[in-house]
Design an enzyme around this catalytic site. Structure first.
Site, short mmCIF file in Angstrom:
data_model
loop_
_atom_site.label_atom_id
_atom_site.label_comp_id
_atom_site.label_asym_id
_atom_site.label_seq_id
_atom_site.Cartn_x
_atom_site.Cartn_y
_atom_site.Cartn_z
N SER A 261 -11.75 103.63 55.73
CA SER A 261 -10.88 102.78 54.91
C SER A 261 -10.00 101.92 55.80
O SER A 261 -9.89 102.17 57.01
CB SER A 261 -10.01 103.64 54.00
OG SER A 261 -8.99 104.25 54.78
N LYS A 262 -9.37 100.95 55.19
CA LYS A 262 -8.46 100.09 55.93
C LYS A 262 -7.34 100.91 56.55
O LYS A 262 -6.87 100.62 57.64
CB LYS A 262 -7.91 99.02 54.99
CG LYS A 262 -6.87 98.15 55.65
CD LYS A 262 -6.69 96.84 54.94
CE LYS A 262 -5.34 96.19 55.20
NZ LYS A 262 -4.69 96.47 56.45
N ARG A 263 -6.93 101.95 55.80
CA ARG A 263 -5.85 102.80 56.32
C ARG A 263 -6.23 103.48 57.64
O ARG A 263 -5.38 103.68 58.51
CB ARG A 263 -5.42 103.83 55.28
CG ARG A 263 -4.01 103.55 54.75
CD ARG A 263 -3.67 104.43 53.58
NE ARG A 263 -4.63 104.22 52.49
CZ ARG A 263 -5.22 105.21 51.82
NH1 ARG A 263 -5.01 106.46 52.13
NH2 ARG A 263 -6.05 104.93 50.82
N GLY A 265 -8.03 102.20 59.93
CA GLY A 265 -7.84 101.17 60.95
C GLY A 265 -6.38 101.03 61.32
O GLY A 265 -6.03 100.98 62.50
N ASP A 266 -5.51 101.01 60.31
CA ASP A 266 -4.07 100.87 60.57
C ASP A 266 -3.56 102.08 61.34
O ASP A 266 -2.76 101.97 62.26
CB ASP A 266 -3.30 100.75 59.25
CG ASP A 266 -3.66 99.47 58.50
OD1 ASP A 266 -4.19 98.54 59.15
OD2 ASP A 266 -3.43 99.40 57.27
#
Ligand code: GLU
Length: 510
Positions: A261-263, A265-266
């Site tokens: 998920s994008k999370r 990556g963050d």
């Protein structure tokens, strides 16, 4: 008969293209090129609620940056256009009518409130053979009433009539034959009068037929839609040209379980989008591979190996090599961990292949950003400096940390190294070194090295201490490329100036 290979990449413009979507596009492209086929780009924008401005341009720019070439579609044109589904309204109408006429679909008037009430009344409510006869639709109402309601402008949807108890077989090149019983499927909404547009389900399938798609290659999350694909092809009488399916494995979190998920990556510090994305609503900026210093070849190579392998251990492959080796035989069913550190490794490998002169050009803007005018140096100087440090970089931006000293004398000296290498005798030895350097017969790296090492040996000095002290004055710390390669490039004046500066400024720890 073998059909010509036609694949399509069919994103919905609901936001930036996720890195998983990029891999889907890439596999479509590799498969099409490998088989002498065509690749289409179709924009599936029938859901106006989820439309995000800028998403379509973003998708096109991403594919271009990565070198994924489209043969037909949005931005390219072609014989099957238009390729934006919102512009194909008139084409779809006929297919909706055909299903209604053949009794394979029906009209339903249930309001959102009524559907909500049905869901509340019946656990796991599904609009299907078990419930449809208790709902408000053309199967339960007299024909005149249906006509009157439509004439009065009442909103309706068209639903696909799914017969229960049938085994639907999805023939998937990676997963084999996947059988789903039709009883678990619901009567999908195919058309909404409110938008006068079909839903994704109908548009996607009608277009695959009209665009003569031979292979539907997409993410695993679309597997549940595949039985509908099969049933609609049957309902229209197109079974002879049913596409083959490939549902690609999920991209998984680099650590732990579950979908990337994008999370993630963050949290772990890597982009999940090919290009930087500026959210038009919130203004938030999401990192992109391009802006983070990745080369498109590296991203392509990295993604290609997330779910596929060439059948051996080869890792570095250009787009052409990937094309020549690609097949779904070596595609895995299991999810692929998104090992982003490996992405850095690929970038490192591809940076090594870039000629020093080209890397130097990429370095110039970075030099400027740090207040250094590249014009003060020859192109050869910058290229040589870059060439000496590129083995240590993963990104072009890493060049500054590794090569800054070629462009500015140290302002400070690494304290630990000073403590270890700089003693009370060092200023005198460095002064002697200056004299030795002034008398060198040649500044060529190997010649200078031989003479200076001889001097150190003759004097009985400690080789490590002297060489490290020397390096400290020139570089500011005890690391970097080979010392005499550095001094050969910098030349005698700059080298001697730096040693003198070191003698004046480095204070031995008493
Ligand atoms: N529009 C769907 C998407 O957003 C396409 C799925 C498919 O390829 O059939 O991915």
């Amino acid at each position: 008969m073998e059909r010509p290979v036609v694949v399509r990449f069919a994103p919905s413009p609901t936001g930036p293209l996720h890195i998983g979507g990029v891999r889907t596009a890439l596999y479509n492209y590799l498969f099409a090129r490998r088989n002498g086929g065509k690749m289409l780009l179709r924009i599936e924008d029938t859901d106006s609620q989820r439309f995000v401005p800028g998403a379509e341009d973003y998708i096109i720019e991403s594919l271009k940056w990565l070198g994924i070439e489209i043969d037909e579609g949005v931005g390219h044109g072609g014989p099957h256009g238009p390729y934006r589904q919102s512009e194909r309204r008139d084409i779809y109408r006929k297919y909706v009518d055909q299903l209604l006429k053949d009794g394979k679909a029906y009209i339903a008037f249930d309001t959102p409130e009524e559907l909500e009430a049905a869901r509340n009344a019946t656990p796991n409510f599904q609009y299907d053979s078990t419930t449809r006869m208790s709902m408000r639709n053309s199967l339960t109402m007299p024909a005149e009433e249906v006509e009157k309601r439509i004439a009065d402008g009442e909103k309706f949807v068209v639903r696909f009539l799914i017969e229960p108890g049938r085994d639907v077989v999805v023939d998937d090149l990676v997963r084999g034959k996947v059988t789903i019983n039709s009883s678990v499927l619901d009567d999908k909404v195919l058309y909404k009068s409110a938008d006068d547009l079909p839903t994704y389900h109908l548009a996607n399938i009608v277009d695959d037929h009209l665009m003569e798609v031979s292979h539907v290659i997409r993410g695993e999350e679309w597997l549940p839609s595949a039985p509908l694909h099969v049933l609609l092809y049957e309902a229209f009488g197109w079974t002879d040209t049913m596409p083959r399916f490939v549902h690609l494995p999920l991209l998984l979190k680099p650590d732990g379980k579950g979908k990337l998920s994008k999370r993630d990556g963050d949290r772990l510090g890597f982009p999940v989008f090919p290009l930087e994305w500026h959210d038009p609503k919130s203004g938030a900026i999401s990192a992109g591979y391009r802006e983070n210093g990745y080369l498109p070849q590296a991203v392509v190579n990295f993604l290609a190996l997330l779910g596929w392998n060439p059948g051996d251990d080869t890792e570095i492959m250009s787009m052409d090599e990937l094309i020549s080796k690609f097949s779904f035989e070596h595609c895995s069913k299991a999810g692929a961990k998104f090992a982003y550190e490996k992405g850095k490794w690929f970038n490192h490998q591809y940076l090594q292949q870039i000629p020093d002169e080209e890397l130097a050009e990429l370095f110039k803007p970075i030099l400027e950003k740090h207040g250094i005018n590249p014009a003060d140096y020859s192109d050869e100087y910058i290229a040589s400096a870059v060439g000496m440090v590129k083995g240590r970089i993963n990104f072009v931006s890493d060049l500054w940390d590794n090569a800054a000293f070629f462009f500015q004398a140290p302002e400070s000296y690494d304290a630990k190294a000073v403590k270890k290498r700089w003693n009370a005798e060092m200023p005198a030895i460095m002064a002697e070194l200056i004299e030795q350097l002034k008398q060198l017969k040649s500044w060529k790296s190997a010649d200078a090295e031989a003479e200076i090492l001889q001097w150190i040996a003759d004097k009985g000095y400690h080789l490590g201490n002297v060489m490290n002290a020397f390096r400290l004055t020139v570089v500011g710390e005890c690391k970097g490329p080979h010392m005499f390669d550095i001094t050969e490039l910098m030349g005698p004046d700059e080298t001697i100036k730096r040693i003198q500066k070191g003698i004046d400024n480095i204070k031995a720890d008493e």
